[in-house]
Design a protein around this motif. Structure first.
Motif, PDB file in Angstrom:
ATOM      1  N   MET A 129      10.849  43.090  70.886  1.00  0.00           N
ATOM      2  CA  MET A 129      10.171  42.499  72.034  1.00  0.00           C
ATOM      3  C   MET A 129      10.302  43.357  73.276  1.00  0.00           C
ATOM      4  SD  MET A 129       8.331  39.894  72.878  1.00  0.00           S
ATOM      5  CE  MET A 129       8.676  38.765  71.532  1.00  0.00           C
ATOM      6  N   ALA A 130      11.458  44.020  73.419  1.00  0.00           N
ATOM      7  CA  ALA A 130      11.702  44.821  74.618  1.00  0.00           C
ATOM      8  C   ALA A 130      10.726  45.979  74.735  1.00  0.00           C
ATOM      9  CB  ALA A 130      13.138  45.329  74.614  1.00  0.00           C
ATOM     10  N   GLU A 131      10.275  46.528  73.584  1.00  0.00           N
ATOM     11  CA  GLU A 131       9.415  47.696  73.626  1.00  0.00           C
ATOM     12  C   GLU A 131       8.026  47.385  74.194  1.00  0.00           C
ATOM     13  OE1 GLU A 131       9.541  46.182  69.318  1.00  0.00           O
ATOM     14  OE2 GLU A 131      10.912  46.522  70.976  1.00  0.00           O
ATOM     15  N   VAL A 132       7.623  46.112  74.226  1.00  0.00           N
ATOM     16  CA  VAL A 132       6.317  45.762  74.801  1.00  0.00           C
ATOM     17  C   VAL A 132       6.456  44.964  76.092  1.00  0.00           C
ATOM     18  CG1 VAL A 132       5.137  45.815  72.572  1.00  0.00           C
ATOM     19  CG2 VAL A 132       6.167  43.674  73.382  1.00  0.00           C
ATOM     20  N   ARG A 133       7.692  44.699  76.497  1.00  0.00           N
ATOM     21  CA  ARG A 133       7.898  43.943  77.727  1.00  0.00           C
ATOM     22  C   ARG A 133       7.330  44.677  78.946  1.00  0.00           C
ATOM     23  NH1 ARG A 133       9.249  38.819  79.865  1.00  0.00           N
ATOM     24  NH2 ARG A 133       9.435  39.241  82.068  1.00  0.00           N
ATOM     25  N   TRP A 134       7.365  46.020  78.902  1.00  0.00           N
ATOM     26  CA  TRP A 134       6.857  46.789  80.031  1.00  0.00           C
ATOM     27  C   TRP A 134       5.370  46.531  80.243  1.00  0.00           C
ATOM     28  CZ3 TRP A 134       2.887  50.269  79.600  1.00  0.00           C
ATOM     29  CH2 TRP A 134       2.556  50.698  78.307  1.00  0.00           C
ATOM     30  N   ILE A 135       4.644  46.236  79.160  1.00  0.00           N
ATOM     31  CA  ILE A 135       3.212  45.933  79.300  1.00  0.00           C
ATOM     32  C   ILE A 135       3.035  44.657  80.115  1.00  0.00           C
ATOM     33  CG2 ILE A 135       1.082  45.397  78.067  1.00  0.00           C
ATOM     34  CD1 ILE A 135       2.101  46.965  75.708  1.00  0.00           C
ATOM     35  N   TYR A 136       3.845  43.660  79.798  1.00  0.00           N
ATOM     36  CA  TYR A 136       3.782  42.379  80.517  1.00  0.00           C
ATOM     37  C   TYR A 136       4.141  42.573  81.991  1.00  0.00           C
ATOM     38  CZ  TYR A 136       5.039  37.569  81.751  1.00  0.00           C
ATOM     39  OH  TYR A 136       5.137  36.347  82.372  1.00  0.00           O
ATOM     40  N   ASP A 137       5.233  43.315  82.267  1.00  0.00           N
ATOM     41  CA  ASP A 137       5.664  43.536  83.644  1.00  0.00           C
ATOM     42  C   ASP A 137       4.621  44.324  84.437  1.00  0.00           C
ATOM     43  OD1 ASP A 137       8.017  42.232  83.068  1.00  0.00           O
ATOM     44  OD2 ASP A 137       9.126  44.068  82.615  1.00  0.00           O
ATOM     45  N   LEU A 138       4.048  45.349  83.815  1.00  0.00           N
ATOM     46  CA  LEU A 138       3.018  46.140  84.488  1.00  0.00           C
ATOM     47  C   LEU A 138       1.773  45.301  84.749  1.00  0.00           C
ATOM     48  CD1 LEU A 138       2.092  48.887  85.561  1.00  0.00           C
ATOM     49  CD2 LEU A 138       1.300  49.441  83.234  1.00  0.00           C
ATOM     50  N   THR A 139       1.466  44.425  83.825  1.00  0.00           N
ATOM     51  CA  THR A 139       0.306  43.542  84.003  1.00  0.00           C
ATOM     52  C   THR A 139       0.460  42.688  85.251  1.00  0.00           C
ATOM     53  OG1 THR A 139      -0.100  43.426  81.615  1.00  0.00           O
ATOM     54  CG2 THR A 139      -1.028  41.673  82.958  1.00  0.00           C
ATOM     55  N   ILE A 140       1.618  42.092  85.435  1.00  0.00           N
ATOM     56  CA  ILE A 140       1.850  41.248  86.603  1.00  0.00           C
ATOM     57  C   ILE A 140       1.765  42.059  87.890  1.00  0.00           C
ATOM     58  CG2 ILE A 140       3.591  39.864  87.809  1.00  0.00           C
ATOM     59  CD1 ILE A 140       4.439  38.736  85.164  1.00  0.00           C
ATOM     60  N   PHE A 141       2.343  43.251  87.881  1.00  0.00           N
ATOM     61  CA  PHE A 141       2.318  44.113  89.075  1.00  0.00           C
ATOM     62  C   PHE A 141       0.878  44.476  89.448  1.00  0.00           C
ATOM     63  CE2 PHE A 141       2.185  48.415  90.875  1.00  0.00           C
ATOM     64  CZ  PHE A 141       2.925  48.222  92.029  1.00  0.00           C
ATOM     65  N   LEU A 142       0.088  44.926  88.477  1.00  0.00           N
ATOM     66  CA  LEU A 142      -1.292  45.325  88.761  1.00  0.00           C
ATOM     67  C   LEU A 142      -2.173  44.121  89.093  1.00  0.00           C
ATOM     68  CD1 LEU A 142      -1.891  48.078  86.049  1.00  0.00           C
ATOM     69  CD2 LEU A 142      -1.310  48.364  88.461  1.00  0.00           C
ATOM     70  N   TYR A 143      -1.867  42.981  88.473  1.00  0.00           N
ATOM     71  CA  TYR A 143      -2.627  41.758  88.773  1.00  0.00           C
ATOM     72  C   TYR A 143      -2.388  41.347  90.232  1.00  0.00           C
ATOM     73  CZ  TYR A 143      -5.150  37.584  87.150  1.00  0.00           C
ATOM     74  OH  TYR A 143      -6.087  36.611  86.942  1.00  0.00           O
TER      75      TYR A 143
END
Length: 272
Positions: free
Chosen positions: A1-15
């Motif tokens: 799960m940790a390897e794709v968590r950055w996608i979620y975090d980046l999504t929130i930042f860019l959103y």
């Protein structure tokens, strides 16, 4: 799960950046800023889609079961609708207001576990149940747009009545268009919610006790469906003042939110 968590975090930042740019455009009507906001929104949609696909692969089921999953999917639906709105209608204010809701929903998911506390049973991985939840989320997306159209209608109606000829007024579609768009969204949402409820009842009949119809979410879902169906009927019959219909539409959405977040007391409608 940790390897794709950055996608979620980046999504929130860019959103967040996209919503801020849209807010700047809302205040100053800056086309360059608007294009930047839309570009970021496209990236957000791509990242959300990538994260959703990764969740599907890792969890081996369509991830719309837990509260985290449904909130994330609901946000994705709103972003997807925003892109469609931008392409077909070019109503920038609608895109802005839609993504305020989408961003708030996504932020709410931050405080929830990404994986269920207990393993998702094969019963909850039923295609009927997953289709039931997916259709419900798409109907919620349509009702969200209808809510925004009604809110914009009431705002413009108030501004016209008070003769406030502001730049904001010039950016709003006409009252007739706003009312028509709200009607179309509800015409999409009602059959999707109806089909969702029917599929949910069929699934429940197969795996749950006979008393499942007394569950709070089942009862409230039927009330929400009845509220929107009544709105569509009154709109079709043209027997209620338009302004009152927009107020009814907003109240129906408030009831929908109560149903979504508040009516989770049973063993099969509780979020874990």
């Amino acid at each position: 799960m940790a390897e794709v968590r950055w996608i979620y975090d980046l999504t929130i930042f860019l959103y967040a950046a996209s919503v801020l740019f849209y807010f700047n455009d809302f205040l100053q009507s800056n086309r360059k800023v608007n294009r930047m906001a839309f570009g970021l929104l496209v990236v957000v949609w791509a990242l959300q889609s990538a994260f959703f696909v990764s969740q599907t692969i890792m969890k081996t089921y369509f991830p719309v079961i837990t509260l985290f999953e449904t909130l994330f999917f609901y946000s994705w639906v709103l972003v997807s609708l925003s892109l469609a709105i931008h392409y077909f209608f070019r109503i920038d204010l609608l895109v802005f207001f839609t993504n305020i809701i989408g961003f708030v929903v996504l932020v709410m998911s931050m405080f929830l576990p990404e994986t269920p506390i207990v393993a998702v049973s094969s019963v909850l991985q039923s295609e009927l149940l997953l289709t039931h939840v997916t259709l419900a989320m798409f109907s919620y997306g349509a009702f969200s747009l209808s809510l925004i159209f009604s809110g914009m209608y009431l705002l413009q109606h108030k501004m016209l009545k008070e003769r406030r000829w502001t730049p904001l007024l010039r950016r709003l579609p006409s009252l007739d268009q706003l009312e028509s768009y709200a009607y179309r969204m509800n015409m999409l949402g009602v059959p999707m919610l109806l089909l969702s409820i029917v599929l949910g009842i069929i699934w429940a009949k197969m795996v749950l006790p006979d008393k499942f119809m007394l569950d709070a979410k089942v009862v409230l879902s039927l009330i929400v469906l009845a509220s929107y169906s009544f709105w569509v009927y009154k709109r079709y019959r043209d027997t209620m003042p338009i302004r009152k219909m927009q107020i009814w539409n907003i109240l129906a959405f408030a009831l929908l939110l109560i149903n979504f977040f508040g009516a989770n007391t049973s063993t099969f409608h509780s979020w874990w």
